[in-house]
Design a protein around this motif. Sequence first.
Motif, PDB file in Angstrom:
ATOM      1  N   PHE A 129       2.658 -10.639   9.907  1.00 34.54           N
ATOM      2  CA  PHE A 129       2.374 -11.436   8.953  1.00 34.54           C
ATOM      3  C   PHE A 129       3.290 -10.604   7.950  1.00 34.54           C
ATOM      4  N   THR A 130       4.235 -11.449   7.434  1.00 38.38           N
ATOM      5  CA  THR A 130       5.533 -10.811   6.188  1.00 38.38           C
ATOM      6  C   THR A 130       4.983 -11.382   5.070  1.00 38.38           C
ATOM      7  N   ALA A 131       4.582 -10.646   4.230  1.00 35.05           N
ATOM      8  CA  ALA A 131       4.206 -11.045   2.940  1.00 35.05           C
ATOM      9  C   ALA A 131       5.524 -11.727   2.048  1.00 35.05           C
ATOM     10  N   PRO A 132       5.194 -13.080   1.689  1.00 37.91           N
ATOM     11  CA  PRO A 132       6.590 -13.819   1.207  1.00 37.91           C
ATOM     12  C   PRO A 132       6.490 -13.452  -0.455  1.00 37.91           C
ATOM     13  N   LYS A 133       5.431 -12.910  -0.837  1.00 42.61           N
ATOM     14  CA  LYS A 133       5.385 -12.810  -2.210  1.00 42.61           C
ATOM     15  C   LYS A 133       4.706 -11.194  -2.471  1.00 42.61           C
ATOM     16  N   THR A 134       4.928 -10.876  -3.760  1.00 46.33           N
ATOM     17  CA  THR A 134       4.136  -9.504  -4.131  1.00 46.33           C
ATOM     18  C   THR A 134       2.883 -10.004  -4.704  1.00 46.33           C
ATOM     19  N   GLY A 135       1.789  -9.315  -4.375  1.00 46.88           N
ATOM     20  CA  GLY A 135       0.452  -9.774  -4.653  1.00 46.88           C
ATOM     21  C   GLY A 135      -0.659  -9.059  -3.984  1.00 46.88           C
ATOM     22  N   LEU A 136      -1.816  -9.648  -4.219  1.00 46.68           N
ATOM     23  CA  LEU A 136      -3.040  -9.172  -3.470  1.00 46.68           C
ATOM     24  C   LEU A 136      -3.471 -10.275  -2.524  1.00 46.68           C
ATOM     25  N   TYR A 137      -3.614  -9.620  -1.154  1.00 44.18           N
ATOM     26  CA  TYR A 137      -3.888 -10.552  -0.038  1.00 44.18           C
ATOM     27  C   TYR A 137      -5.265  -9.864   0.408  1.00 44.18           C
ATOM     28  N   SER A 138      -5.987 -10.982   0.783  1.00 46.55           N
ATOM     29  CA  SER A 138      -6.966 -10.867   1.847  1.00 46.55           C
ATOM     30  C   SER A 138      -6.647 -10.898   3.380  1.00 46.55           C
ATOM     31  N   ILE A 139      -6.989  -9.850   4.100  1.00 44.62           N
ATOM     32  CA  ILE A 139      -6.395  -9.805   5.461  1.00 44.62           C
ATOM     33  C   ILE A 139      -7.921  -9.610   6.155  1.00 44.62           C
ATOM     34  N   SER A 140      -7.975 -10.184   7.487  1.00 45.11           N
ATOM     35  CA  SER A 140      -8.963 -10.094   8.337  1.00 45.11           C
ATOM     36  C   SER A 140      -8.696 -10.147   9.720  1.00 45.11           C
ATOM     37  N   ALA A 180      -2.927  -4.636  -1.316  1.00 44.82           N
ATOM     38  CA  ALA A 180      -1.702  -4.743  -2.328  1.00 44.82           C
ATOM     39  C   ALA A 180      -0.270  -4.898  -1.422  1.00 44.82           C
ATOM     40  N   LEU A 181       0.323  -5.978  -1.421  1.00 43.08           N
ATOM     41  CA  LEU A 181       1.610  -6.083  -0.680  1.00 43.08           C
ATOM     42  C   LEU A 181       2.701  -6.486  -1.429  1.00 43.08           C
ATOM     43  N   LYS A 182       3.832  -5.696  -1.157  1.00 43.04           N
ATOM     44  CA  LYS A 182       5.099  -6.038  -1.935  1.00 43.04           C
ATOM     45  C   LYS A 182       5.825  -7.137  -0.761  1.00 43.04           C
ATOM     46  N   MET A 183       6.533  -7.938  -1.582  1.00 38.46           N
ATOM     47  CA  MET A 183       7.369  -8.887  -0.810  1.00 38.46           C
ATOM     48  C   MET A 183       8.175  -8.065   0.496  1.00 38.46           C
ATOM     49  N   ASN A 184       8.126  -8.850   1.456  1.00 39.15           N
ATOM     50  CA  ASN A 184       8.555  -8.286   2.848  1.00 39.15           C
ATOM     51  C   ASN A 184       7.791  -7.474   3.749  1.00 39.15           C
ATOM     52  N   ASP A 185       6.726  -6.822   2.793  1.00 41.82           N
ATOM     53  CA  ASP A 185       5.636  -5.948   3.724  1.00 41.82           C
ATOM     54  C   ASP A 185       5.152  -6.514   4.888  1.00 41.82           C
ATOM     55  N   LYS A 186       5.013  -5.827   6.101  1.00 43.48           N
ATOM     56  CA  LYS A 186       4.467  -6.470   7.273  1.00 43.48           C
ATOM     57  C   LYS A 186       3.019  -5.974   7.711  1.00 43.48           C
ATOM     58  N   VAL A 187       2.016  -6.691   8.182  1.00 38.41           N
ATOM     59  CA  VAL A 187       0.883  -6.487   8.519  1.00 38.41           C
ATOM     60  C   VAL A 187       0.520  -7.010   9.805  1.00 38.41           C
ATOM     61  N   PHE A 188      -0.039  -6.063  10.552  1.00 38.83           N
ATOM     62  CA  PHE A 188      -0.281  -6.527  12.200  1.00 38.83           C
ATOM     63  C   PHE A 188      -1.489  -5.773  12.682  1.00 38.83           C
TER      64      PHE A 188
END
Length: 213
Positions: A129-140, A180-188
Amino acid sequence: MTLKRILFLLFVIAIMKYGIGHKTNYSAEIPLLDNQNLPLVAQFDTTKLNQVLKIAIKKTIEETMNEMIPRIKQAVLADIGYEPGREKERPAFTASLTRTRNLGGYEVVIFDKIWLNTGGAYDKDTGAFTAPKTGLYSISTTVMSYHAKYLHCFLWKNNERMVLAFGNDLSTGTLNVVMALKMNDKVFVKLTGFTEYIFGEHRSTFSGYLISE
Protein backbone atom coordinates in the motif's frame (compact mmCIF):
# COMPACT_ATOMS: atom_id res chain seq x y z
CA MET A 1 -32.64 -23.79 -53.09
CA THR A 2 -33.59 -20.89 -50.78
CA LEU A 3 -32.58 -17.29 -51.27
CA LYS A 4 -30.33 -17.44 -48.20
CA ARG A 5 -28.32 -20.29 -49.69
CA ILE A 6 -27.97 -18.43 -52.98
CA LEU A 7 -26.67 -15.33 -51.19
CA PHE A 8 -24.28 -17.47 -49.17
CA LEU A 9 -22.87 -19.00 -52.37
CA LEU A 10 -22.42 -15.54 -53.81
CA PHE A 11 -20.55 -14.49 -50.68
CA VAL A 12 -18.19 -17.48 -50.81
CA ILE A 13 -17.50 -17.02 -54.54
CA ALA A 14 -16.72 -13.34 -54.09
CA ILE A 15 -14.32 -13.97 -51.19
CA MET A 16 -12.51 -16.98 -52.68
CA LYS A 17 -12.16 -15.85 -56.31
CA TYR A 18 -11.92 -12.09 -56.09
CA GLY A 19 -11.41 -10.98 -52.47
CA ILE A 20 -12.60 -7.83 -50.81
CA GLY A 21 -11.34 -4.73 -52.57
CA HIS A 22 -11.47 -6.13 -56.15
CA LYS A 23 -12.95 -3.44 -58.35
CA THR A 24 -13.62 -5.36 -61.59
CA ASN A 25 -17.24 -5.81 -62.61
CA TYR A 26 -18.25 -9.43 -62.30
CA SER A 27 -21.35 -11.50 -62.82
CA ALA A 28 -21.53 -15.08 -61.55
CA GLU A 29 -23.46 -17.98 -63.00
CA ILE A 30 -24.83 -20.12 -60.19
CA PRO A 31 -26.00 -23.69 -60.94
CA LEU A 32 -29.42 -24.36 -59.47
CA LEU A 33 -31.95 -27.16 -59.44
CA ASP A 34 -35.68 -26.71 -59.88
CA ASN A 35 -38.33 -28.70 -58.02
CA GLN A 36 -37.85 -31.63 -60.44
CA ASN A 37 -34.06 -31.58 -59.91
CA LEU A 38 -33.58 -30.28 -63.46
CA PRO A 39 -30.50 -28.08 -64.05
CA LEU A 40 -31.10 -24.35 -64.21
CA VAL A 41 -28.72 -21.40 -64.43
CA ALA A 42 -29.21 -18.07 -62.63
CA GLN A 43 -26.97 -15.07 -63.26
CA PHE A 44 -26.29 -12.52 -60.53
CA ASP A 45 -24.48 -9.20 -60.77
CA THR A 46 -21.85 -8.94 -58.02
CA THR A 47 -20.45 -5.55 -58.99
CA LYS A 48 -21.47 -3.94 -55.68
CA LEU A 49 -20.84 -6.98 -53.51
CA ASN A 50 -17.48 -5.73 -52.22
CA GLN A 51 -18.97 -2.45 -51.08
CA VAL A 52 -21.86 -4.21 -49.37
CA LEU A 53 -19.47 -6.60 -47.61
CA LYS A 54 -17.26 -3.76 -46.38
CA ILE A 55 -20.25 -1.90 -44.95
CA ALA A 56 -21.59 -5.07 -43.30
CA ILE A 57 -18.21 -5.96 -41.76
CA LYS A 58 -17.63 -2.42 -40.50
CA LYS A 59 -21.09 -2.31 -38.95
CA THR A 60 -20.56 -5.69 -37.26
CA ILE A 61 -17.22 -4.60 -35.79
CA GLU A 62 -18.66 -1.32 -34.50
CA GLU A 63 -21.66 -3.02 -32.93
CA THR A 64 -19.45 -5.66 -31.30
CA MET A 65 -17.04 -3.09 -29.85
CA ASN A 66 -19.87 -0.88 -28.60
CA GLU A 67 -21.27 -3.88 -26.79
CA MET A 68 -17.94 -5.13 -25.39
CA ILE A 69 -16.34 -1.88 -24.21
CA PRO A 70 -18.78 -1.28 -21.30
CA ARG A 71 -18.33 -4.90 -20.18
CA ILE A 72 -14.54 -4.64 -20.30
CA LYS A 73 -14.61 -1.36 -18.39
CA GLN A 74 -16.89 -2.81 -15.74
CA ALA A 75 -14.67 -5.89 -15.34
CA VAL A 76 -11.53 -3.77 -14.93
CA LEU A 77 -13.17 -1.49 -12.35
CA ALA A 78 -14.43 -4.51 -10.42
CA ASP A 79 -10.97 -6.11 -10.50
CA ILE A 80 -9.20 -3.11 -8.96
CA GLY A 81 -11.98 -2.40 -6.49
CA TYR A 82 -12.59 1.08 -7.88
CA GLU A 83 -15.99 2.65 -7.61
CA PRO A 84 -16.79 5.65 -9.87
CA GLY A 85 -17.74 8.78 -7.98
CA ARG A 86 -15.52 7.99 -4.97
CA GLU A 87 -12.27 9.59 -6.17
CA LYS A 88 -12.44 12.35 -3.53
CA GLU A 89 -13.06 10.02 -0.58
CA ARG A 90 -10.32 9.10 1.85
CA PRO A 91 -7.91 6.42 0.61
CA ALA A 92 -8.95 2.99 1.87
CA PHE A 93 -8.35 -0.63 0.94
CA THR A 94 -9.19 -4.19 1.95
CA ALA A 95 -7.58 -7.26 0.40
CA SER A 96 -7.42 -10.96 1.24
CA LEU A 97 -5.42 -14.05 0.28
CA THR A 98 -7.32 -16.46 -1.96
CA ARG A 99 -5.18 -19.59 -1.60
CA THR A 100 -2.82 -21.15 0.90
CA ARG A 101 0.81 -20.48 0.01
CA ASN A 102 4.24 -21.65 1.06
CA LEU A 103 6.34 -18.48 1.21
CA GLY A 104 10.09 -18.14 1.41
CA GLY A 105 12.00 -16.18 4.00
CA TYR A 106 11.48 -12.41 3.85
CA GLU A 107 8.89 -12.81 1.09
CA VAL A 108 6.13 -10.19 0.89
CA VAL A 109 2.62 -11.54 1.36
CA ILE A 110 0.56 -10.59 -1.68
CA PHE A 111 -3.09 -10.36 -0.77
CA ASP A 112 -4.48 -10.92 -4.25
CA LYS A 113 -8.24 -10.42 -3.85
CA ILE A 114 -9.18 -6.74 -3.63
CA TRP A 115 -12.49 -5.95 -1.97
CA LEU A 116 -12.03 -2.19 -1.75
CA ASN A 117 -9.36 0.09 -3.18
CA THR A 118 -10.57 3.68 -3.00
CA GLY A 119 -7.88 5.81 -4.58
CA GLY A 120 -6.14 2.75 -6.07
CA ALA A 121 -3.22 2.93 -3.59
CA TYR A 122 -3.00 -0.83 -2.91
CA ASP A 123 -1.10 -2.84 -5.53
CA LYS A 124 -2.07 -6.50 -5.69
CA ASP A 125 0.99 -7.27 -7.84
CA THR A 126 3.44 -6.19 -5.13
CA GLY A 127 1.28 -6.49 -2.00
CA ALA A 128 2.19 -2.93 -0.98
CA PHE A 129 0.00 0.00 0.00
CA THR A 130 1.51 3.31 -1.10
CA ALA A 131 0.25 6.31 0.85
CA PRO A 132 -1.23 8.79 -1.65
CA LYS A 133 -1.34 11.54 0.99
CA THR A 134 0.58 12.50 4.11
CA GLY A 135 -1.40 11.76 7.24
CA LEU A 136 -2.40 9.31 9.96
CA TYR A 137 -3.43 5.86 8.73
CA SER A 138 -5.08 2.91 10.41
CA ILE A 139 -3.44 -0.30 9.17
CA SER A 140 -4.42 -3.84 10.13
CA THR A 141 -3.65 -7.38 9.10
CA THR A 142 -4.75 -10.86 10.10
CA VAL A 143 -2.66 -13.87 9.12
CA MET A 144 -3.61 -17.50 9.70
CA SER A 145 -1.09 -20.29 10.13
CA TYR A 146 -1.40 -23.71 8.51
CA HIS A 147 -2.07 -27.02 10.27
CA ALA A 148 0.79 -27.89 12.69
CA LYS A 149 2.82 -24.95 11.35
CA TYR A 150 4.18 -21.68 12.72
CA LEU A 151 3.73 -18.35 10.98
CA HIS A 152 5.62 -15.11 11.67
CA CYS A 153 4.70 -11.97 9.72
CA PHE A 154 5.97 -8.44 10.31
CA LEU A 155 4.36 -5.23 9.16
CA TRP A 156 6.89 -3.12 7.30
CA LYS A 157 7.04 0.59 6.55
CA ASN A 158 9.47 1.14 3.69
CA ASN A 159 12.69 -0.48 4.99
CA GLU A 160 11.65 -0.42 8.63
CA ARG A 161 10.30 -3.52 10.34
CA MET A 162 7.38 -2.69 12.62
CA VAL A 163 5.15 -5.06 14.64
CA LEU A 164 4.72 -8.84 14.50
CA ALA A 165 1.67 -11.01 13.83
CA PHE A 166 2.08 -14.64 14.93
CA GLY A 167 0.04 -17.83 14.37
CA ASN A 168 0.45 -21.51 15.21
CA ASP A 169 -1.54 -24.57 14.07
CA LEU A 170 -4.56 -22.96 12.37
CA SER A 171 -4.57 -19.93 14.64
CA THR A 172 -4.57 -16.29 13.61
CA GLY A 173 -2.35 -13.38 14.45
CA THR A 174 -3.89 -9.93 14.21
CA LEU A 175 -2.42 -6.47 14.53
CA ASN A 176 -3.96 -3.01 14.37
CA VAL A 177 -1.77 0.08 14.31
CA VAL A 178 -1.98 3.79 13.64
CA MET A 179 0.90 4.98 11.47
CA ALA A 180 2.12 8.43 10.46
CA LEU A 181 2.85 8.09 6.75
CA LYS A 182 4.27 10.55 4.31
CA MET A 183 3.17 10.61 0.69
CA ASN A 184 4.65 7.60 -1.20
CA ASP A 185 5.55 5.68 1.96
CA LYS A 186 4.97 1.97 1.43
CA VAL A 187 3.38 -0.44 3.89
CA PHE A 188 3.33 -4.21 3.43
CA VAL A 189 3.36 -7.56 5.25
CA LYS A 190 6.48 -9.71 5.04
CA LEU A 191 7.55 -13.04 6.51
CA THR A 192 10.56 -13.36 8.79
CA GLY A 193 13.59 -15.34 7.63
CA PHE A 194 11.79 -18.69 7.67
CA THR A 195 9.93 -20.57 4.95
CA GLU A 196 6.36 -20.87 6.23
CA TYR A 197 2.78 -21.53 5.13
CA ILE A 198 0.06 -18.88 5.26
CA PHE A 199 -3.57 -19.93 5.05
CA GLY A 200 -5.65 -18.53 2.19
CA GLU A 201 -9.38 -18.89 1.45
CA HIS A 202 -9.78 -15.22 2.54
CA ARG A 203 -8.76 -16.02 6.13
CA SER A 204 -5.67 -13.81 5.89
CA THR A 205 -6.40 -10.13 5.25
CA PHE A 206 -4.74 -6.73 4.89
CA SER A 207 -6.52 -3.38 5.12
CA GLY A 208 -6.09 0.28 5.92
CA TYR A 209 -7.51 3.78 5.54
CA LEU A 210 -6.61 7.41 6.01
CA ILE A 211 -7.80 8.73 9.39
CA SER A 212 -6.78 12.35 8.95
CA GLU A 213 -4.38 14.52 6.99
